[in-house]
Design a protein around this motif. Structure first.
Motif: not given
Length: 210
Positions: A2-12, A14-26
């Motif tokens: 998909s080439n979908a753009a980030p969705p525009t937040p509505s009043a209902a 919240p804005v959507l942020h992204g987080l890649v979890l990469a803090g593990g010790r493996s």
């Protein structure tokens, strides 16, 4: 893809942020899972590239001692402020950074993850839902490391951690958490040991694998 753009937040919503979890010790893998290559890119780079177009802002979660590591240093960083509590530390750092935002959270070691799977999470957002997650293909419980955590769910996690409980699945056991069936089988498969890594790599290279 998909080439979908980030969705525009509505009043209902919240804005959507992204987080890649990469803090593990493996520890079980014996080498950094974020640096493993299942394709041409290190897995952290692949995960960030997948997530970034779908959100307003995107970050990599890591421990303080990882901030100068060459691979992680290439990305916007959020450092754990409560080390030793597993992935909850990354989610709490994200919530502290932008407490009014929802966070689309993915582990860095999901080489089968695709945009269609993440789009299913985004499409299911609703003001009535504290979080959106997939049911595990193994035990039908929530998969917390590929999920959308709305602010209310992160507030619950914060309260739980203050009581000394660090598990993510207990937060996602609430009635207002919406659990989805995975739209693509095995999309959340990962590897934690060298043997599992070799098996997953072979499966991805098999004829007919997308």
């Amino acid at each position: 893809m998909s080439n979908a753009a980030p969705p525009t937040p509505s009043a209902a919503l919240p804005v959507l942020h992204g987080l890649v979890l990469a803090g593990g010790r493996s520890a079980r893998m014996g080498r950094d899972k974020a640096a493993l290559r299942y394709g041409v890119q290190p897995q952290l780079e692949a995960a960030f590239a997948l997530l970034q177009p779908l959100v307003e802002e995107c970050y990599v979660s890591l421990r303080a001692d990882q901030q100068d590591e060459p691979l992680r240093a290439r990305f916007p960083q959020l450092m754990d402020t409560a080390p030793g509590i597993g992935p909850a530390a990354g989610l709490l750092a994200a919530h502290a950074h932008a407490p009014q935002a929802a966070w689309l959270v993915v582990a860095c070691d999901l080489p089968c993850l695709g945009t269609d799977t993440l789009d299913a999470l985004r499409a299911a957002r609703d003001p009535a839902h504290a979080a959106i997650a997939f049911r595990s293909e193994h035990d039908s419980l929530a998969e917390p490391l590929c999920a959308i955590w709305e602010p209310i769910a992160l507030q619950r996690l914060q309260a739980q951690v203050a009581q000394g409980r660090y598990g993510l699945r207990s937060v996602l056991a609430s009635d207002d958490v919406h659990l989805l069936r995975l739209p693509v089988a095995h999309a959340l498969d990962n590897a934690n040991t060298p043997e599992e890594h070799d098996a997953l790599l072979l499966r991805r290279k098999a004829p007919g694998h997308d």
